[in-house]
Design a protein around this motif. Structure first.
Motif, PDB file in Angstrom:
ATOM      1  N   ILE A   3     -19.308-110.486 -21.137  1.00 31.36           N
ATOM      2  CA  ILE A   3     -20.158-110.582 -19.963  1.00 31.36           C
ATOM      3  C   ILE A   3     -19.236-110.670 -18.754  1.00 31.36           C
ATOM      4  CG2 ILE A   3     -21.914-111.923 -18.775  1.00 31.36           C
ATOM      5  CD1 ILE A   3     -22.757-113.013 -21.525  1.00 31.36           C
ATOM      6  N   LEU A   4     -19.420-109.772 -17.819  1.00 31.12           N
ATOM      7  CA  LEU A   4     -18.645-109.785 -16.579  1.00 31.12           C
ATOM      8  C   LEU A   4     -19.461-110.530 -15.532  1.00 31.12           C
ATOM      9  CD1 LEU A   4     -17.461-106.085 -16.522  1.00 31.12           C
ATOM     10  CD2 LEU A   4     -16.202-108.086 -17.304  1.00 31.12           C
ATOM     11  N   LEU A   5     -18.819-111.465 -14.850  1.00 30.94           N
ATOM     12  CA  LEU A   5     -19.501-112.308 -13.879  1.00 30.94           C
ATOM     13  C   LEU A   5     -18.928-112.094 -12.483  1.00 30.94           C
ATOM     14  CD1 LEU A   5     -19.113-115.676 -15.833  1.00 30.94           C
ATOM     15  CD2 LEU A   5     -21.107-114.192 -15.858  1.00 30.94           C
ATOM     16  N   SER A   6     -19.780-112.131 -11.509  1.00 33.49           N
ATOM     17  CA  SER A   6     -19.372-112.236 -10.116  1.00 33.49           C
ATOM     18  C   SER A   6     -19.810-113.633  -9.696  1.00 33.49           C
ATOM     19  CB  SER A   6     -20.073-111.179  -9.266  1.00 33.49           C
ATOM     20  OG  SER A   6     -19.748-111.365  -7.905  1.00 33.49           O
ATOM     21  N   ILE A   7     -18.841-114.495  -9.341  1.00 37.94           N
ATOM     22  CA  ILE A   7     -19.138-115.899  -9.077  1.00 37.94           C
ATOM     23  C   ILE A   7     -18.623-116.296  -7.703  1.00 37.94           C
ATOM     24  CG2 ILE A   7     -19.189-116.567 -11.504  1.00 37.94           C
ATOM     25  CD1 ILE A   7     -16.309-117.553 -11.207  1.00 37.94           C
ATOM     26  N   GLU A  18     -14.238-112.698  -9.749  1.00 39.38           N
ATOM     27  CA  GLU A  18     -14.841-112.219 -10.994  1.00 39.38           C
ATOM     28  C   GLU A  18     -14.283-113.009 -12.161  1.00 39.38           C
ATOM     29  OE1 GLU A  18     -14.411-107.991 -11.293  1.00 39.38           O
ATOM     30  OE2 GLU A  18     -15.760-107.638  -9.623  1.00 39.38           O
ATOM     31  N   ASP A  19     -15.090-113.163 -13.183  1.00 41.88           N
ATOM     32  CA  ASP A  19     -14.685-113.846 -14.408  1.00 41.88           C
ATOM     33  C   ASP A  19     -15.366-113.117 -15.558  1.00 41.88           C
ATOM     34  OD1 ASP A  19     -13.462-115.655 -16.061  1.00 41.88           O
ATOM     35  OD2 ASP A  19     -14.563-117.399 -15.358  1.00 41.88           O
ATOM     36  N   ARG A  20     -15.020-113.494 -16.764  1.00 45.76           N
ATOM     37  CA  ARG A  20     -15.642-112.860 -17.930  1.00 45.76           C
ATOM     38  C   ARG A  20     -15.852-113.881 -19.030  1.00 45.76           C
ATOM     39  NH1 ARG A  20     -12.033-108.087 -18.933  1.00 45.76           N
ATOM     40  NH2 ARG A  20     -11.803-108.360 -16.732  1.00 45.76           N
ATOM     41  N   ILE A  21     -16.849-113.613 -19.837  1.00 45.39           N
ATOM     42  CA  ILE A  21     -17.139-114.410 -21.027  1.00 45.39           C
ATOM     43  C   ILE A  21     -16.990-113.470 -22.207  1.00 45.39           C
ATOM     44  CG2 ILE A  21     -18.861-115.739 -22.289  1.00 45.39           C
ATOM     45  CD1 ILE A  21     -20.256-116.254 -19.570  1.00 45.39           C
ATOM     46  N   VAL A  53     -23.233-118.199 -10.274  1.00 48.80           N
ATOM     47  CA  VAL A  53     -23.185-116.817 -10.769  1.00 48.80           C
ATOM     48  C   VAL A  53     -24.074-115.964  -9.866  1.00 48.80           C
ATOM     49  CG1 VAL A  53     -23.675-115.274 -12.700  1.00 48.80           C
ATOM     50  CG2 VAL A  53     -22.759-117.568 -13.139  1.00 48.80           C
ATOM     51  N   GLU A  54     -23.445-115.041  -9.158  1.00 48.99           N
ATOM     52  CA  GLU A  54     -24.180-114.126  -8.270  1.00 48.99           C
ATOM     53  C   GLU A  54     -24.757-112.947  -9.054  1.00 48.99           C
ATOM     54  OE1 GLU A  54     -24.741-114.172  -4.845  1.00 48.99           O
ATOM     55  OE2 GLU A  54     -24.020-116.235  -4.945  1.00 48.99           O
ATOM     56  N   ARG A  55     -23.912-112.340  -9.890  1.00 47.41           N
ATOM     57  CA  ARG A  55     -24.308-111.180 -10.698  1.00 47.41           C
ATOM     58  C   ARG A  55     -23.591-111.241 -12.028  1.00 47.41           C
ATOM     59  NH1 ARG A  55     -22.863-108.838  -5.887  1.00 47.41           N
ATOM     60  NH2 ARG A  55     -20.942-108.062  -6.766  1.00 47.41           N
ATOM     61  N   SER A  63     -12.822-102.665 -22.174  1.00 46.46           N
ATOM     62  CA  SER A  63     -13.013-101.804 -21.010  1.00 46.46           C
ATOM     63  C   SER A  63     -12.561-102.561 -19.763  1.00 46.46           C
ATOM     64  CB  SER A  63     -14.476-101.390 -20.866  1.00 46.46           C
ATOM     65  OG  SER A  63     -15.270-102.515 -20.541  1.00 46.46           O
ATOM     66  N   LEU A  64     -12.107-101.822 -18.791  1.00 47.86           N
ATOM     67  CA  LEU A  64     -11.687-102.422 -17.531  1.00 47.86           C
ATOM     68  C   LEU A  64     -12.537-101.831 -16.415  1.00 47.86           C
ATOM     69  CD1 LEU A  64      -7.822-102.411 -17.993  1.00 47.86           C
ATOM     70  CD2 LEU A  64      -9.363-104.360 -18.136  1.00 47.86           C
ATOM     71  N   PRO A  65     -13.765-102.330 -16.252  1.00 42.34           N
ATOM     72  CA  PRO A  65     -14.624-101.761 -15.233  1.00 42.34           C
ATOM     73  C   PRO A  65     -14.088-102.015 -13.832  1.00 42.34           C
ATOM     74  CG  PRO A  65     -15.611-103.692 -16.221  1.00 42.34           C
ATOM     75  CD  PRO A  65     -14.355-103.423 -16.974  1.00 42.34           C
ATOM     76  N   LYS A  66     -14.347-101.096 -12.940  1.00 46.56           N
ATOM     77  CA  LYS A  66     -13.867-101.207 -11.565  1.00 46.56           C
ATOM     78  C   LYS A  66     -14.788-102.072 -10.716  1.00 46.56           C
ATOM     79  CE  LYS A  66     -10.545 -98.064 -11.867  1.00 46.56           C
ATOM     80  NZ  LYS A  66      -9.264 -98.503 -12.178  1.00 46.56           N
TER      81      LYS A  66
END
Length: 68
Positions: A3-7, A18-21, A53-55, A63-66
């Motif tokens: 899960i990619l987070l925008s915090i 950004e962070d990830r779970i 958590v915004e998004r 994967s390395l999403p932009k």
């Protein structure tokens, strides 16, 4: 999957990152990620009360999403 987070900081809403779970399974099925995401997000939020958590979105591990 992960899960990619925008915090953003609660005390300073303009300070964001950004962070990830990383989820504990390797399936690339997005429906499984969505099913497990709510509990993973709740656990993350409980461990990081100073952040909001915004998004978020699911992404395949490796994967390395932009963008989020």
């Amino acid at each position: 999957m992960m899960i990619l987070l925008s915090i953003c900081l609660l005390a300073q809403p303009t300070t964001c990152r950004e962070d990830r779970i990383n989820l504990s399974y390797e399936s690339t099925n997005p429906f499984l990620c969505l099913r497990h995401s709510q509990s993973a997000l709740a656990n993350w939020q409980a461990a990081h009360p100073e952040w909001h958590v915004e998004r978020w979105r699911c992404a395949p591990r490796g994967s390395l999403p932009k963008d989020l």
